[in-house]
Write a protein that holds these residues in place. Structure first.
Motif, PDB file in Angstrom:
ATOM      1  N   VAL A 157     -27.448   7.443 -67.402  1.00 40.19           N
ATOM      2  CA  VAL A 157     -28.475   6.714 -67.111  1.00 40.19           C
ATOM      3  C   VAL A 157     -28.885   6.137 -66.745  1.00 40.19           C
ATOM      4  CG1 VAL A 157     -29.881   8.062 -65.330  1.00 40.19           C
ATOM      5  CG2 VAL A 157     -28.411   9.484 -66.997  1.00 40.19           C
ATOM      6  N   LEU A 158     -29.202   5.220 -65.248  1.00 42.19           N
ATOM      7  CA  LEU A 158     -29.278   3.753 -65.639  1.00 42.19           C
ATOM      8  C   LEU A 158     -30.573   4.501 -64.182  1.00 42.19           C
ATOM      9  CD1 LEU A 158     -26.638   1.684 -64.712  1.00 42.19           C
ATOM     10  CD2 LEU A 158     -28.024   1.251 -66.325  1.00 42.19           C
ATOM     11  N   LYS A 159     -31.983   3.931 -64.742  1.00 41.68           N
ATOM     12  CA  LYS A 159     -33.228   4.022 -64.808  1.00 41.68           C
ATOM     13  C   LYS A 159     -34.447   2.286 -64.098  1.00 41.68           C
ATOM     14  CE  LYS A 159     -33.957   9.002 -67.195  1.00 41.68           C
ATOM     15  NZ  LYS A 159     -34.244   9.858 -67.611  1.00 41.68           N
ATOM     16  N   ILE A 160     -34.164   3.230 -62.754  1.00 43.61           N
ATOM     17  CA  ILE A 160     -35.370   1.685 -62.384  1.00 43.61           C
ATOM     18  C   ILE A 160     -37.202   1.854 -62.977  1.00 43.61           C
ATOM     19  CG2 ILE A 160     -36.476   0.661 -60.980  1.00 43.61           C
ATOM     20  CD1 ILE A 160     -33.723   1.491 -58.780  1.00 43.61           C
ATOM     21  N   ARG A 175     -40.728   1.692 -52.709  1.00 42.97           N
ATOM     22  CA  ARG A 175     -41.180   2.526 -52.097  1.00 42.97           C
ATOM     23  C   ARG A 175     -39.414   3.403 -51.230  1.00 42.97           C
ATOM     24  NH1 ARG A 175     -44.865   2.660 -47.595  1.00 42.97           N
ATOM     25  NH2 ARG A 175     -44.010   0.151 -46.979  1.00 42.97           N
ATOM     26  N   ASP A 176     -38.558   2.066 -51.727  1.00 42.35           N
ATOM     27  CA  ASP A 176     -37.421   2.412 -51.652  1.00 42.35           C
ATOM     28  C   ASP A 176     -36.445   0.969 -52.203  1.00 42.35           C
ATOM     29  OD1 ASP A 176     -37.557  -0.131 -49.641  1.00 42.35           O
ATOM     30  OD2 ASP A 176     -37.927   1.681 -48.291  1.00 42.35           O
ATOM     31  N   ALA A 177     -35.289   0.515 -51.500  1.00 41.48           N
ATOM     32  CA  ALA A 177     -33.863   0.205 -52.219  1.00 41.48           C
ATOM     33  C   ALA A 177     -34.508  -1.554 -51.307  1.00 41.48           C
ATOM     34  CB  ALA A 177     -32.681   0.064 -52.371  1.00 41.48           C
ATOM     35  N   ASP A 178     -34.877  -1.467 -50.106  1.00 38.38           N
ATOM     36  CA  ASP A 178     -35.345  -2.859 -50.452  1.00 38.38           C
ATOM     37  C   ASP A 178     -36.394  -2.992 -50.491  1.00 38.38           C
ATOM     38  OD1 ASP A 178     -33.483  -2.569 -48.050  1.00 38.38           O
ATOM     39  OD2 ASP A 178     -34.425  -1.114 -46.478  1.00 38.38           O
ATOM     40  N   GLU A 179     -37.550  -2.994 -50.613  1.00 32.34           N
ATOM     41  CA  GLU A 179     -39.188  -2.377 -51.436  1.00 32.34           C
ATOM     42  C   GLU A 179     -38.449  -3.451 -52.727  1.00 32.34           C
ATOM     43  OE1 GLU A 179     -42.174  -0.811 -51.038  1.00 32.34           O
ATOM     44  OE2 GLU A 179     -42.603  -0.637 -48.740  1.00 32.34           O
ATOM     45  N   LEU A 180     -37.917  -2.969 -53.660  1.00 29.96           N
ATOM     46  CA  LEU A 180     -37.312  -3.639 -54.844  1.00 29.96           C
ATOM     47  C   LEU A 180     -37.067  -5.544 -54.295  1.00 29.96           C
ATOM     48  CD1 LEU A 180     -34.331  -0.896 -56.245  1.00 29.96           C
ATOM     49  CD2 LEU A 180     -37.114  -1.746 -56.930  1.00 29.96           C
ATOM     50  N   TYR A 231     -24.069  -1.747 -54.325  1.00 31.01           N
ATOM     51  CA  TYR A 231     -24.784  -2.810 -56.041  1.00 31.01           C
ATOM     52  C   TYR A 231     -25.306  -3.847 -54.605  1.00 31.01           C
ATOM     53  CZ  TYR A 231     -20.813  -1.256 -58.352  1.00 31.01           C
ATOM     54  OH  TYR A 231     -19.405   0.071 -59.608  1.00 31.01           O
ATOM     55  N   LEU A 232     -26.667  -3.710 -55.436  1.00 33.76           N
ATOM     56  CA  LEU A 232     -28.051  -5.141 -54.935  1.00 33.76           C
ATOM     57  C   LEU A 232     -27.818  -6.094 -55.964  1.00 33.76           C
ATOM     58  CD1 LEU A 232     -29.879  -4.842 -52.907  1.00 33.76           C
ATOM     59  CD2 LEU A 232     -31.688  -3.664 -54.421  1.00 33.76           C
ATOM     60  N   ASP A 233     -28.447  -7.076 -55.500  1.00 35.05           N
ATOM     61  CA  ASP A 233     -28.796  -8.215 -56.141  1.00 35.05           C
ATOM     62  C   ASP A 233     -29.231  -8.583 -55.947  1.00 35.05           C
ATOM     63  OD1 ASP A 233     -25.763  -9.053 -57.415  1.00 35.05           O
ATOM     64  OD2 ASP A 233     -25.100 -10.242 -54.910  1.00 35.05           O
ATOM     65  N   VAL A 234     -30.728  -8.167 -57.582  1.00 34.83           N
ATOM     66  CA  VAL A 234     -32.266  -8.291 -56.899  1.00 34.83           C
ATOM     67  C   VAL A 234     -32.663  -9.584 -57.657  1.00 34.83           C
ATOM     68  CG1 VAL A 234     -32.598  -6.217 -57.168  1.00 34.83           C
ATOM     69  CG2 VAL A 234     -32.166  -7.349 -59.333  1.00 34.83           C
ATOM     70  N   PRO A 235     -33.884 -10.333 -56.702  1.00 38.51           N
ATOM     71  CA  PRO A 235     -34.981 -11.590 -57.258  1.00 38.51           C
ATOM     72  C   PRO A 235     -34.831 -11.392 -58.753  1.00 38.51           C
ATOM     73  CG  PRO A 235     -36.500  -9.887 -55.518  1.00 38.51           C
ATOM     74  CD  PRO A 235     -35.100  -9.312 -56.197  1.00 38.51           C
ATOM     75  N   CYS A 236     -33.971 -12.278 -60.167  1.00 40.03           N
ATOM     76  CA  CYS A 236     -34.827 -11.694 -61.064  1.00 40.03           C
ATOM     77  C   CYS A 236     -35.435 -13.092 -61.242  1.00 40.03           C
ATOM     78  CB  CYS A 236     -33.596 -11.504 -61.613  1.00 40.03           C
ATOM     79  SG  CYS A 236     -32.359 -10.379 -61.774  1.00 40.03           S
ATOM     80  N   VAL A 237     -37.010 -12.225 -62.410  1.00 40.23           N
ATOM     81  CA  VAL A 237     -36.854 -13.617 -62.712  1.00 40.23           C
ATOM     82  C   VAL A 237     -37.166 -13.757 -64.110  1.00 40.23           C
ATOM     83  CG1 VAL A 237     -39.510 -12.606 -61.203  1.00 40.23           C
ATOM     84  CG2 VAL A 237     -38.931 -11.767 -63.294  1.00 40.23           C
ATOM     85  N   ALA A 238     -35.964 -12.549 -64.473  1.00 38.01           N
ATOM     86  CA  ALA A 238     -36.061 -13.197 -65.682  1.00 38.01           C
ATOM     87  C   ALA A 238     -34.722 -12.743 -66.234  1.00 38.01           C
ATOM     88  CB  ALA A 238     -37.039 -13.452 -67.027  1.00 38.01           C
TER      89      ALA A 238
END
Length: 301
Positions: free
Chosen positions: A162-165, A179-184, A213-220
């Motif tokens: 299970v992948l958990k945020i 509050r949602d995926a867009d705010e991530l 599948y979401l490419d999130v802005p990774c700080v690391a």
């Protein structure tokens, strides 16, 4: 000429006192045994038996060969019996391969529990995030998180992943919670770079029509899951992390589970081993023990 086989037949003839009785004991014809002894005599260039229609006796050279070879064959028989018996002993080395995260969070208690039950068993644990070739690395049992291993292997599923945020309370105090995926996409996130390919893995989120599948802005980004969990735990950012690595942190309040409706289960944890009919007893017992223990430990996943 199979020298070991012929010597064994020679000793059998001496013990039985005849070619025919030695042949019965070996499940061969008398002619086959006689031919093997003739080959041995030709190889040595001398006679080993005095033969008549009614009797069979050793020559001096035959007697010497028997006295020299008999102890060696007895030692060989004992060695074979010891090796055969070791299949039924829960003693000896078991080589296990796993990713670092599974070695720490899953296997450490399993190895301890097995050794408490079978103190004679010893482990060589090889931790590597790359897939381990069992044959090349002489591994008895492997564990893997992700997709089932291919090739000619037995793969047993232990649990879904299970992948958990997650985020640390300190991060949420400073940046708030999405509050949602867009705010991530407006938050500081961490990423995992796959060990085999070096590719940065997108986040997998549960959507209305399936997985998104979401490419999130990774700080690391990190090439080990352990280092990513440590960074998230220390407030660096929000991470999508495997349940078996963070459930204790979530229960203790060191991490907070965010957006649980987006959790996904697209991968699993597997135990795998070579397709062999003759597996040492200690390895077979460990396979059965680890399967049950891991499923209990990962229960509900």
């Amino acid at each position: 000429m199979d020298k070991a086989r012929v010597i064994s037949l020679f000793i059998g003839v001496v013990r039985a006192g005849s070619f025919s009785q030695a042949a019965v004991a070996e499940g061969l014809s008398a002619q086959s045994v006689s031919k093997a002894i003739r080959q041995l005599e030709e190889h040595l260039g001398l006679r080993l038996f005095h033969r008549t229609t009614r009797s069979l006796s050793l020559t001096d050279e035959g007697q010497r060969l028997y006295e020299l070879a008999h102890p060696g064959l007895r030692l060989l028989d004992e060695a074979l019996e010891q090796v055969r018996g070791s299949r039924d002993e829960v003693e000896g080395l078991i080589r296990v391969a796993a990713p670092t995260s599974l070695g720490i969070h899953l296997l450490a208690p399993i190895l301890r529990g097995f050794q408490e039950r079978y103190p004679g068993a010893h482990f060589d644990l090889v931790l590597a995030d790359q897939f381990t070739d069992l044959v090349a690395a002489r591994i008895d049992v492997g564990f893997r998180a992700g997709n089932p291993p291919e090739r000619n292997l037995v793969a047993r599923k232990l649990a879904d992943i299970v992948l958990k945020i997650c985020a640390a309370p300190d991060y949420l105090e400073r940046h708030g919670a999405p509050r949602d995926a867009d705010e991530l996409l407006r938050h500081r996130c961490t990423g995992y770079r796959q060990a085999n390919t070096g590719r940065l893995m997108p986040w997998e989120l549960k959507g209305d029509g399936g997985t998104v599948y979401l490419d999130v802005p990774c700080v690391a980004s990190f090439n080990t899951t352990e280092s990513e969990v440590a960074a998230v735990r220390n407030g660096l950012g929000i991470g999508q992390l495997a349940h078996y690595m963070v459930d204790e942190d979530l229960a203790a309040g060191r991490l907070v589970h965010l957006l649980p409706r987006l959790d996904t289960r697209n991968a699993a944890i597997y135990m795998y081993y070579a397709q062999r009919t003759r597996i040492a007893s200690r390895v077979r017992l460990f396979i059965d023990y680890a399967f049950e223990a891991a499923r209990r430990q990962l229960g509900g996943a």
